[in-house]
Scaffold this motif. Structure first.
Motif, short mmCIF file in Angstrom:
data_model
loop_
_atom_site.label_atom_id
_atom_site.label_comp_id
_atom_site.label_asym_id
_atom_site.label_seq_id
_atom_site.Cartn_x
_atom_site.Cartn_y
_atom_site.Cartn_z
N ILE A 313 -57.73 -4.74 -6.45
CA ILE A 313 -56.31 -4.87 -6.14
C ILE A 313 -56.00 -5.50 -4.78
O ILE A 313 -54.83 -5.54 -4.37
CB ILE A 313 -55.59 -3.51 -6.25
CG1 ILE A 313 -56.15 -2.52 -5.23
CG2 ILE A 313 -55.68 -2.98 -7.67
CD1 ILE A 313 -55.33 -1.24 -5.13
N TYR A 314 -57.00 -6.03 -4.09
CA TYR A 314 -56.74 -6.67 -2.80
C TYR A 314 -55.63 -7.72 -2.85
O TYR A 314 -54.77 -7.75 -1.97
CB TYR A 314 -58.03 -7.31 -2.26
CG TYR A 314 -59.20 -6.38 -2.12
CD1 TYR A 314 -59.54 -5.86 -0.88
CD2 TYR A 314 -59.97 -6.03 -3.22
CE1 TYR A 314 -60.63 -5.00 -0.75
CE2 TYR A 314 -61.05 -5.17 -3.10
CZ TYR A 314 -61.38 -4.66 -1.86
OH TYR A 314 -62.45 -3.82 -1.74
N PRO A 315 -55.63 -8.61 -3.84
CA PRO A 315 -54.61 -9.67 -3.85
C PRO A 315 -53.17 -9.15 -3.95
O PRO A 315 -52.24 -9.85 -3.54
CB PRO A 315 -54.98 -10.52 -5.07
CG PRO A 315 -56.45 -10.28 -5.25
CD PRO A 315 -56.64 -8.85 -4.91
N ILE A 316 -52.97 -7.96 -4.48
CA ILE A 316 -51.60 -7.47 -4.57
C ILE A 316 -51.27 -6.40 -3.53
O ILE A 316 -50.10 -6.12 -3.29
CB ILE A 316 -51.26 -6.94 -5.98
CG1 ILE A 316 -52.03 -5.67 -6.31
CG2 ILE A 316 -51.48 -8.01 -7.02
CD1 ILE A 316 -51.53 -4.98 -7.57
N ARG A 317 -52.27 -5.81 -2.90
CA ARG A 317 -51.99 -4.69 -1.99
C ARG A 317 -52.30 -5.00 -0.52
O ARG A 317 -51.62 -4.52 0.39
CB ARG A 317 -52.79 -3.46 -2.41
CG ARG A 317 -52.67 -2.33 -1.41
CD ARG A 317 -52.65 -0.96 -1.97
NE ARG A 317 -52.13 -0.05 -0.95
CZ ARG A 317 -51.76 1.18 -1.16
NH1 ARG A 317 -51.81 1.68 -2.38
NH2 ARG A 317 -51.30 1.94 -0.16
N SER A 318 -53.34 -5.79 -0.24
CA SER A 318 -53.84 -5.90 1.13
C SER A 318 -52.86 -6.54 2.10
O SER A 318 -52.84 -6.21 3.29
CB SER A 318 -55.17 -6.66 1.14
OG SER A 318 -56.17 -5.92 0.49
#
Length: 482
Positions: A313-318
């Motif tokens: 989920i890095y692309p949507i959360r980070s």
């Protein structure tokens, strides 16, 4: 042969034995500072020295023996992700090179109160966004086992410094495997606790629900000693409220009489990969476990590759998590990750930053946010069901499907962050606890048949908040490999 300091490598116990025999803390710290001076020009693992290290050591030397803490006199390096008062903390970013925190992170305070000496900060990639050492601040770090190879990331410098005996232990940070992967590549024990077991106060965020600091050491015993100091509730980090659900016991007690006899270990062969050297080392380790009395049960997680990919989920959360951390520091509040990316102020091999920068400002605005959250819950249930069905104590598999890669392959971006075959993301994206334990070495015959032997680690995955069982099994694995 590993590149290592000229002094005899210390464990926590041997540091304290040396002090009992009359050696000063200052002398021990001087040995490690000398090692940094001699070796780090070759390895590039240190971003900043603690200018007060010798004074801190002298202060400890003046303490009455009754006031010595459990980590008394132990030189430790700290990942550049964690704030240290009076020592530059740049989070791997060239734009933050002049940031010097006014206060220590909670875990740094705990380490100091236990008598540890913070001797230096260690290399990491910009904002911990990689499996590698690639940093706009410091370039790349070398693996002490083969200087042409990566030590792994994002806790790159801590791994390389401990493996080369520039420090007795290191503290890293683990979101997707950033403690365990470099520990694997550098022949160390690396521990990821359930997020919230250890305070993240003063630690920059990447994926807040997955982030956790933890120890990187040369033995399970040393990791247990550090965990006993740094784990626990902290009002500054609401995630640490999980410690009320299952209060911590003693990790040192948990690893006494290490054995895996009778332990039910689920062997996740889906995660083995095809590298002959890695699979041979892991196969030999499994034979030893069976001889030591462990019960090995082959298991399979349904649709594992789908869940690994979809719950990444890095692309949507980070973006929101990194920017939220920056906004919380007045000296850094003018920075945003998307602006750093647009200006090219990051290491160009960090492909994940490119994806993060175009992500939503608010993770809940992502159209698939709810679907990914539901998928993560399903992933947890599927895996927990395997533990329940087979009455497993732990699940085991190679920490990485490949040995440490060549640095040039990393600079050439042979893999993206999302497709490098590290198995560490399994535990991270489940939000469970996991650790990497060295189980052997192999020559990378597929890439460099004339090269040196490289460390291979076994990952031990346990249910959330089951760290004591995990450490006990890790100690048993370590004992079985001797």
């Amino acid at each position: 042969m590993v590149l290592r300091a000229s002094h005899t490598p210390y464990s926590i116990a041997s540091v304290q034995q040396a002090i009992s025999n009359g050696k000063t803390v200052r002398a021990i710290v001087e040995e490690h500072l000398k090692a940094i001076e001699e070796l780090d020009s070759k390895i590039n693992s240190i971003t900043a020295l603690n200018p007060q290290a010798l004074q801190d050591a002298e202060q400890l030397d003046r303490l009455d023996s009754s006031k010595r803490g459990p980590l008394f006199g132990v030189p430790i390096v700290i990942k550049d992700q964690i704030e240290t008062a009076g020592i530059p903390t740049a989070f791997g970013s060239i734009r933050c090179k002049d940031y010097i925190p006014a206060t220590d992170a909670t875990l740094i305070t705990k380490l100091k109160e236990a008598g540890a000496v913070i001797i230096a900060k260690s290399v990491m990639p910009d904002w911990a966004t990689s499996w590698w050492s690639t940093s706009s601040l410091s370039g790349t770090t070398k693996n002490p086992y083969d200087l042409s190879r990566e030590p792994g990331g994002s806790s790159s410098g801590s791994a390389a410094a401990v493996a080369s005996a520039m420090a007795v232990a290191g503290i890293g940070g683990d979101t997707g495997g950033s403690i365990r992967l470099p520990s694997n590549f550098c022949g160390l024990v690396g521990v990821r606790v359930t997020p919230g077991r250890i305070s993240r106060d003063g630690m920059s965020a990447l994926v807040t629900t997955q982030d956790t600091p933890g120890p990187m050491t040369t033995s399970v015993e040393d990791a247990a000693k550090i965990l006993d100091v740094i784990a626990g509730f902290d009002e500054k980090d609401e995630f640490t409220s999980i410690n009320a659900i299952k209060p911590l016991g003693s990790f040192q007690t948990a690893i006494q009489g290490p054995s895996i006899k009778g332990k039910r270990l689920g062997v996740l062969r889906q995660a083995f990969g095809t590298h002959k050297g890695v699979t041979k080392v892991i196969g030999s380790a499994l034979d030893r476990f069976a001889q030591a009395g462990a019960e090995l049960i082959d298991v399979e997680i349904p649709d594992l590759e789908y869940y690994k990919s979809y719950t990444f989920i890095y692309p949507i959360r980070s973006k929101s998590d990194i920017n939220g951390f920056l906004a919380s520091r007045k000296e850094l509040a003018h920075l945003k990750i998307e602006d750093l990316q647009a200006a090219g102020e990051y290491h160009k091999a960090l492909d994940l930053i490119d994806r993060i920068a175009v992500g939503p400002a608010d993770m809940t605005e992502a159209p698939d946010f709810a679907a990914k959250l539901l998928a993560q819950m399903k992933f947890q249930r599927l895996t927990a069901a395997i533990f329940a069905k087979h009455k497993l104590d732990a699940m085991i598999y190679p920490t990485s499907q490949l040995p440490a890669p060549k640095t040039q392959d990393i600079l050439d971006m042979r893999w993206s962050c999302a497709d490098y075959p590290t198995n560490t993301i399994i535990g991270s994206q489940l939000l469970w606890c996991a650790m990497s334990v060295p189980v052997g070495k192999t020559v990378d015959v597929e890439e460099d048949p004339d090269g040196p032997e490289l460390p291979i680690g076994l990952e031990v995955l346990c249910l959330p908040l089951d760290e004591e069982r995990m450490m006990a099994i890790g100690a048993g694995v370590e004992a079985a490999m001797k």
